[in-house]
Write a protein that holds these residues in place. Structure first.
Motif, PDB file in Angstrom:
ATOM      1  N   ALA A   1     -38.823  -1.686  30.419  1.00  0.00           N
ATOM      2  CA  ALA A   1     -37.988  -2.310  31.045  1.00  0.00           C
ATOM      3  C   ALA A   1     -38.436  -1.963  32.746  1.00  0.00           C
ATOM      4  CB  ALA A   1     -36.686  -1.719  30.833  1.00  0.00           C
ATOM      5  N   GLY A   2     -38.775  -0.584  32.877  1.00  0.00           N
ATOM      6  CA  GLY A   2     -39.170  -0.007  34.310  1.00  0.00           C
ATOM      7  C   GLY A   2     -40.340  -0.499  34.826  1.00  0.00           C
ATOM      8  N   ILE A   3     -41.223  -1.041  34.017  1.00  0.00           N
ATOM      9  CA  ILE A   3     -42.525  -1.904  34.354  1.00  0.00           C
ATOM     10  C   ILE A   3     -41.971  -3.241  34.731  1.00  0.00           C
ATOM     11  CG2 ILE A   3     -44.765  -2.549  33.866  1.00  0.00           C
ATOM     12  CD1 ILE A   3     -44.972  -0.227  32.151  1.00  0.00           C
ATOM     13  N   ALA A   4     -41.096  -3.894  33.877  1.00  0.00           N
ATOM     14  CA  ALA A   4     -40.729  -5.107  34.138  1.00  0.00           C
ATOM     15  C   ALA A   4     -39.915  -5.338  35.433  1.00  0.00           C
ATOM     16  CB  ALA A   4     -39.853  -5.794  33.023  1.00  0.00           C
ATOM     17  N   SER A   5     -39.208  -4.183  35.702  1.00  0.00           N
ATOM     18  CA  SER A   5     -38.232  -4.169  36.867  1.00  0.00           C
ATOM     19  C   SER A   5     -39.284  -4.359  37.973  1.00  0.00           C
ATOM     20  CB  SER A   5     -37.328  -3.463  36.976  1.00  0.00           C
ATOM     21  OG  SER A   5     -37.747  -2.026  37.358  1.00  0.00           O
TER      22      SER A   5
ATOM     23  N   ALA B   1     -42.499  -9.436  42.325  1.00  0.00           N
ATOM     24  CA  ALA B   1     -44.086  -9.956  42.404  1.00  0.00           C
ATOM     25  C   ALA B   1     -44.166 -10.865  43.567  1.00  0.00           C
ATOM     26  CB  ALA B   1     -44.210 -10.930  41.140  1.00  0.00           C
ATOM     27  N   GLN B   2     -43.077 -11.448  44.079  1.00  0.00           N
ATOM     28  CA  GLN B   2     -43.051 -12.291  45.358  1.00  0.00           C
ATOM     29  C   GLN B   2     -43.502 -11.451  46.524  1.00  0.00           C
ATOM     30  OE1 GLN B   2     -40.262 -13.754  43.330  1.00  0.00           O
ATOM     31  NE2 GLN B   2     -41.782 -15.437  42.942  1.00  0.00           N
ATOM     32  N   GLN B   3     -42.956 -10.255  46.714  1.00  0.00           N
ATOM     33  CA  GLN B   3     -43.474  -9.459  47.775  1.00  0.00           C
ATOM     34  C   GLN B   3     -44.583  -8.633  47.687  1.00  0.00           C
ATOM     35  OE1 GLN B   3     -39.754  -7.759  46.593  1.00  0.00           O
ATOM     36  NE2 GLN B   3     -39.168  -9.587  46.824  1.00  0.00           N
ATOM     37  N   GLY B   4     -45.410  -9.034  46.646  1.00  0.00           N
ATOM     38  CA  GLY B   4     -46.624  -8.460  46.577  1.00  0.00           C
ATOM     39  C   GLY B   4     -46.638  -7.098  45.742  1.00  0.00           C
TER      40      GLY B   4
ATOM     41  N   PHE C   1     -51.402  -1.890  40.141  1.00  0.00           N
ATOM     42  CA  PHE C   1     -50.644  -2.412  38.999  1.00  0.00           C
ATOM     43  C   PHE C   1     -51.713  -3.343  38.288  1.00  0.00           C
ATOM     44  CE2 PHE C   1     -48.016  -5.818  37.499  1.00  0.00           C
ATOM     45  CZ  PHE C   1     -47.174  -5.139  36.864  1.00  0.00           C
ATOM     46  N   TYR C   2     -52.284  -4.269  38.952  1.00  0.00           N
ATOM     47  CA  TYR C   2     -52.933  -5.527  38.533  1.00  0.00           C
ATOM     48  C   TYR C   2     -54.230  -4.733  37.621  1.00  0.00           C
ATOM     49  CZ  TYR C   2     -50.460  -8.800  41.043  1.00  0.00           C
ATOM     50  OH  TYR C   2     -49.376  -9.601  41.596  1.00  0.00           O
ATOM     51  N   VAL C   3     -54.906  -3.768  38.353  1.00  0.00           N
ATOM     52  CA  VAL C   3     -55.898  -3.190  37.538  1.00  0.00           C
ATOM     53  C   VAL C   3     -55.491  -2.501  36.515  1.00  0.00           C
ATOM     54  CG1 VAL C   3     -57.873  -1.289  37.796  1.00  0.00           C
ATOM     55  CG2 VAL C   3     -57.262  -2.707  39.808  1.00  0.00           C
ATOM     56  N   GLY C   4     -54.358  -1.794  36.356  1.00  0.00           N
ATOM     57  CA  GLY C   4     -53.819  -1.125  35.393  1.00  0.00           C
ATOM     58  C   GLY C   4     -53.522  -2.107  33.965  1.00  0.00           C
ATOM     59  N   LEU C   5     -52.928  -3.240  34.352  1.00  0.00           N
ATOM     60  CA  LEU C   5     -52.658  -4.379  33.456  1.00  0.00           C
ATOM     61  C   LEU C   5     -53.774  -4.596  32.885  1.00  0.00           C
ATOM     62  CD1 LEU C   5     -51.007  -6.343  32.080  1.00  0.00           C
ATOM     63  CD2 LEU C   5     -50.765  -7.846  33.937  1.00  0.00           C
ATOM     64  N   LEU C   6     -54.936  -4.913  33.445  1.00  0.00           N
ATOM     65  CA  LEU C   6     -56.146  -5.398  33.098  1.00  0.00           C
ATOM     66  C   LEU C   6     -56.818  -4.597  32.021  1.00  0.00           C
ATOM     67  CD1 LEU C   6     -58.500  -7.411  35.510  1.00  0.00           C
ATOM     68  CD2 LEU C   6     -57.221  -8.136  33.456  1.00  0.00           C
TER      69      LEU C   6
ATOM     70  N   SER D   1     -42.768  -7.242  29.673  1.00  0.00           N
ATOM     71  CA  SER D   1     -42.846  -6.659  30.849  1.00  0.00           C
ATOM     72  C   SER D   1     -43.874  -7.288  31.818  1.00  0.00           C
ATOM     73  CB  SER D   1     -43.826  -5.317  30.627  1.00  0.00           C
ATOM     74  OG  SER D   1     -42.937  -4.347  30.139  1.00  0.00           O
ATOM     75  N   PHE D   2     -44.528  -8.496  31.612  1.00  0.00           N
ATOM     76  CA  PHE D   2     -45.564  -8.914  32.588  1.00  0.00           C
ATOM     77  C   PHE D   2     -44.974 -10.342  32.527  1.00  0.00           C
ATOM     78  CE2 PHE D   2     -47.593  -5.162  31.035  1.00  0.00           C
ATOM     79  CZ  PHE D   2     -47.549  -4.426  32.196  1.00  0.00           C
ATOM     80  N   THR D   3     -43.938 -11.057  32.271  1.00  0.00           N
ATOM     81  CA  THR D   3     -43.851 -12.340  32.306  1.00  0.00           C
ATOM     82  C   THR D   3     -43.889 -12.836  33.750  1.00  0.00           C
ATOM     83  OG1 THR D   3     -41.395 -11.862  31.982  1.00  0.00           O
ATOM     84  CG2 THR D   3     -42.609 -12.927  30.225  1.00  0.00           C
ATOM     85  N   TYR D   4     -43.424 -11.786  34.720  1.00  0.00           N
ATOM     86  CA  TYR D   4     -43.439 -12.173  36.253  1.00  0.00           C
ATOM     87  C   TYR D   4     -44.639 -12.545  36.562  1.00  0.00           C
ATOM     88  CZ  TYR D   4     -38.433 -10.787  35.850  1.00  0.00           C
ATOM     89  OH  TYR D   4     -37.299 -10.542  35.460  1.00  0.00           O
ATOM     90  N   VAL D   5     -45.565 -11.764  36.026  1.00  0.00           N
ATOM     91  CA  VAL D   5     -47.137 -12.046  36.602  1.00  0.00           C
ATOM     92  C   VAL D   5     -47.879 -12.819  35.608  1.00  0.00           C
ATOM     93  CG1 VAL D   5     -47.224  -9.944  38.143  1.00  0.00           C
ATOM     94  CG2 VAL D   5     -47.797  -9.801  35.834  1.00  0.00           C
ATOM     95  N   TYR D   6     -47.322 -13.806  35.013  1.00  0.00           N
ATOM     96  CA  TYR D   6     -48.074 -14.676  33.993  1.00  0.00           C
ATOM     97  C   TYR D   6     -49.156 -15.414  34.749  1.00  0.00           C
ATOM     98  CZ  TYR D   6     -49.385 -18.343  31.133  1.00  0.00           C
ATOM     99  OH  TYR D   6     -49.906 -19.232  30.139  1.00  0.00           O
ATOM    100  N   SER D   7     -48.820 -15.595  36.051  1.00  0.00           N
ATOM    101  CA  SER D   7     -49.955 -16.421  36.879  1.00  0.00           C
ATOM    102  C   SER D   7     -51.404 -15.756  37.026  1.00  0.00           C
ATOM    103  CB  SER D   7     -49.417 -17.008  38.494  1.00  0.00           C
ATOM    104  OG  SER D   7     -49.024 -15.736  38.778  1.00  0.00           O
ATOM    105  N   PHE D   8     -51.137 -14.382  36.975  1.00  0.00           N
ATOM    106  CA  PHE D   8     -52.172 -13.564  36.925  1.00  0.00           C
ATOM    107  C   PHE D   8     -53.163 -13.517  35.429  1.00  0.00           C
ATOM    108  CE2 PHE D   8     -53.897  -9.065  36.108  1.00  0.00           C
ATOM    109  CZ  PHE D   8     -55.028  -9.117  37.206  1.00  0.00           C
TER     110      PHE D   8
END
Lengths: 114, 468
Positions: free
Chosen positions: B176-180, B185-188, B193-198, B251-258
Motif C-alpha cells: 500500500a505504501g509503494i502504491a501511494s 506518477a504525474q509529478q514524476g 523507483f523505476y530501476v528498483g521496479l525493474l 502496487s504498480f497499476t499507476y505506472v503501467y505505461s512503464f
C-alpha cells in the motif's frame, strides 16, 4: 561501555551524503555480478553472491537511517538470517559435488546439454 | 493463514515420523496433512483478513491460489510411492521439505509486505535446491542442484537490490505504501523507483523462468528427479505468478505505461524461445522443461495485459497447466522405470526420450489416455482445460489491444502442437516392445482424477468462475 558523547548513530551515517552510499553499494553489487559471471570456482561465485547481498544490506541501512524509519534495518536482519540458511544449503551442495567429482570447477559440470 | 501454521507443525511431525521403522505410514500421513491444510484454507472463505501485523492477507483470490498449490502438491505426493522401495531415498525428509516449501509458496501468494515476499521466495527456493540435489550419487542431479542454487541466489540478490531501491524511493516496504508513492506518477517519480521496479521484476521473472532469464530451467528440470521436476514446474510456477500478479495489481497499476510494454516484450521472447527450442528436443523430460518455459509465456500474457479478467485467466491457466503437467510427469516416471528394468541400463538419455513411448497405448490404455489428455490440454485443443486457459489468456490481450502479442502467441501455440503430438503419435502409431506396466492403485486414481479434471474443466469451464 556507555556512550560518552551525544552523537546518535543515524547522525554519524548522515554526515556522508546519501548518493555516496548509493554509488558505493551499486559498485559493490556490480563487482558481485561480475564475479558470478566470470569466475569458475563454485566457492568464489558463492562469495560474489554474498557480496551482492551485503551491498543490499548497506543500501538498506543508509536509506533507513536517512528516513528515520526502522523497517529497513529490520529487513537487514531478515536478509542475514535467510542468507545464512542459504549458505548452509549451498555449501552442502558444493561438498556433495566435491565428493563425486573431486573438483568444484563449474566448467566441469556439463552433463546436461541439449 | 491457517494452512501456514498447520503445514509448519505437520512438517515437524513428519520429520519425527521418519524415526519409525516402517516407511509405509509416511505417504498416507503426508496426504492427510495436505487435505487438512486444504480444508483449513477455506475457513476464511468470503472474508478478507490481514494477519501478522498486516504482513499477510487472505482473500478469495489468495485462497484459490493456495488451493491450487495444495492440490498440485497432493497429486505430486500421491505419485511418489516409489520412495518406499528405494533404499537410498529418505522420504520423511522429502515430504517434510515439501510441506515447508508450501509454507513459502503460501507466503508468496498472500504477502502484503515485500519482506514477506522475500522470505516466501527464499523458503520455497532453498527447499527446491535441496530437492533438486536429493539424488546424491547422481552427477546429473548434483549439477542441476548447483546450477539452480547459484542462479537462484543470484536472482535473489537482484530482487533484493530492487526492493532496497523501492524502499529508498517510497520509504515503505508495504504494497500500500509503494502504491501511494506510485500514485504521484504525474509529478514524476525518482529514477531509483523505476530501476528498483525493474530489478524486482527481473528477480521474480527469473523464478518463474521467463526468457531471457530461462537458461537454468532446462538443465535443472532435466537433472532433478522426475517427481521433484513435477513439483517444481507446477507449485513454484503457480506461486511465482500469484506473487507477480499481486505485486503488479496492488502496487504498480499507476505506472503501467512503464512496465506494460517491457513485460509484453518479455512475453513474446519467452513464447518464441520456449516453443521453438522445444521442437528440437529428443528427450521428453527436456521437452517438458521447454514447454514449461512456453507456458510461463502464456501466463505472462495475462500479466502484461493486467485487465479485469487477468486474475481469472491466470487462476484457470495455472490450474489447467498444473494438472496436465503432473499427469504427464507421472506417466513419464512409470515409463522410465519400466525401460530401466527392461534394458537394465539407467541411461536417462534413452529412458526419457520420445522413443520410450513407442507403442505405449496398445498395452497400457490408461497410461496412453492420461498422457494423450494432458498433451492435448497443454497444446490447447478444445474440450480440454488447456483450451479455455489459452482462450481466457488471449482475451485479456485483446481487451488491452495488444494484437501483435496475440499474433505471436497464436503462432507459437501452433508450433506447440507439433511437439506435443510427437508423443501422441509415438504412443498410438509406432510399434514398440513395451509390456504392460504395473500401475499401483494410488497412481491409477491420480491419473484418472487428472483426466476427469482436465476434461471436466474443458467441457464446463464455468465451474471455476464466480468463485472469487
Amino acid at each position: 561501555m556507555q556512550p560518552t558523547q551525544d552523537v546518535l548513530i543515524p547522525e554519524v551515517i548522515q554526515q556522508i551524503p546519501l548518493t555516496y552510499y548509493l554509488i558505493l553499494s551499486t559498485v559493490l553489487f556490480i563487482i558481485g555480478i561480475i564475479g558470478v559471471l566470470t569466475r569458475r570456482n563454485a566457492i568464489i561465485i558463492f562469495m560474489s553472491i554474498e557480496l551482492m547481498l551485503n551491498a543490499v544490506n548497506l543500501l538498506l541501512i543508509a536509506f533507513s537511517s536517512y528516513k528515520s524509519d526502522s523497517a529497513g534495518q529490520v529487513f537487514v536482519f531478515f536478509i542475514m538470517a535467510v542468507a545464512a540458511a542459504e549458505v548452509s544449503v549451498g555449501l552442502a551442495i558444493i561438498v556433495m559435488i566435491y565428493r563425486n567429482t573431486r573438483s568444484i570447477d563449474v566448467g566441469l559440470l556439463n552433463k546436461l546439454k541439449w | 493463514m491457517f494452512p501456514i501454521v498447520l503445514l509448519s507443525v505437520f512438517a515437524v511431525v513428519l520429520l519425527f515420523l521418519g524415526f519409525l521403522k516402517s516407511r509405509s505410514v509416511l505417504l498416507p500421513a503426508t496426504l492427510l496433512f495436505l487435505v487438512a491444510a486444504l480444508v483449513a484454507n477455506f475457513l476464511d472463505w468470503n472474508k478478507t483478513y490481514l494477519y501478522f501485523n498486516s504482513m499477510l492477507r487472505t482473500d478469495n483470490l489468495s485462497m484459490v491460489f493456495t488451493a491450487i498449490v495444495l492440490l498440485s502438491s497432493f497429486l505430486v505426493v500421491a505419485l511418489s510411492g516409489s520412495f518406499e522401495d528405494d533404499e537410498a531415498a529418505q522420504p520423511a525428509e522429502y515430504y517434510a521439505i515439501i510441506l515447508f516449501s508450501l509454507v513459502g509458496a503460501i507466503m508468496m501468494i498472500g504477502y502484503e509486505n515485500l519482506v514477506m515476499l522475500f522470505v516466501g521466495v527464499e523458503i520455497l527456493s532453498v527447499a527446491m535446491y535441496i530437492l533438486t540435489g536429493s539424488d546424491k550419487r547422481n552427477l546429473r542431479s548434483n549439477e542441476a542442484a548447483l546450477k539452480y542454487f547459484l542462479m537462484g541466489a543470484f536472482a535473489t540478490g537482484i530482487m533484493l537490490f530492487g526492493m532496497a531501491l523501492l524502499y529508498g524511493a517510497s520509504g515503505s516496504f508495504t504494497l500500500a505504501g509503494i502504491a501511494s508513492y506510485a500514485s504521484h506518477a504525474q509529478q514524476g517519480l525518482s529514477l531509483i523507483f523505476y530501476v528498483g521496479l525493474l530489478m524486482l521484476l527481473v528477480g521474480l521473472l527469473f523464478k518463474v523462468s521467463a526468457a531471457p532469464f530461462h537458461f537454468w530451467t532446462p538443465d535443472v528440470y532435466d537433472g532433478a528427479p522426475t517427481i521433484f521436476t513435477a513439483y517444481m514446474s507446477t507449485v513454484v510456477k503457480t506461486a511465482g505468478f500469484a506473487a507477480l500478479l499481486h505485486l503488479l495489481a496492488a502496487s504498480f497499476t499507476y505506472v503501467y505505461s512503464f512496465w506494460g510494454i517491457i513485460l509484453a516484450v518479455v512475453t513474446a521472447i519467452t513464447l518464441i524461445a520456449g516453443n521453438v527450442t522445444a521442437v528440437y528436443q529428443n528427450s521428453f523430460k527436456r521437452m517438458m522443461a521447454y514447454s514449461s518455459i512456453s507456458h510461463a509465456g502464456y501466463l505472462l500474457i495475462g500479466l502484461a495485459a493486467l485487465s479485469a479478467q487477468s486474475r481469472q485467466a491466470i487462476v484457470f491457466y495455472s490450474l489447467a497447466y498444473s494438472i496436465a503437467t503432473i499427469s504427464a510427469f507421472g506417466v513419464l516416471m512409470l515409463v522410465t522405470r519400466q525401460r530401466g528394468m527392461q534394458t537394465l541400463s539407467s541411461n536417462p538419455l534413452s529412458n526419457e526420450s520420445f522413443d520410450a513411448f513407442n507403442g505405449l497405448a496398445k498395452q497400457n490404455p490408461l497410461l496412453g489416455l492420461a498422457m494423450a489428455t494432458s498433451m492435448l490440454s497443454l497444446a490447447g485443443i478444445p474440450l480440454t482445460a488447456g483450451f479455455w486457459g489459452k482462450f481466457y489468456m488471449f482475451s485479456t490481450a485483446v481487451e488491452r489491444g495488444q494484437i501483435w502479442l496475440l499474433v505471436v502467441a497464436v503462432l507459437m501455440s501452433a508450433v506447440g502442437i507439433y511437439y506435443y503430438f510427437r508423443v501422441i503419435i509415438a504412443m498410438y502409431f509406432r510399434d514398440g516392445a513395451t509390456e504392460p506396466i504395473r500401475i499401483s492403485p494410488v497412481f491409477r486414481y491420480v491419473l484418472v482424477a487428472a483426466i476427469i479434471l482436465t476434461i471436466g474443466l474443458g467441457v464446463a469451464p464455468g465451474l471455476l468462475q464466480g468463485l472469487f
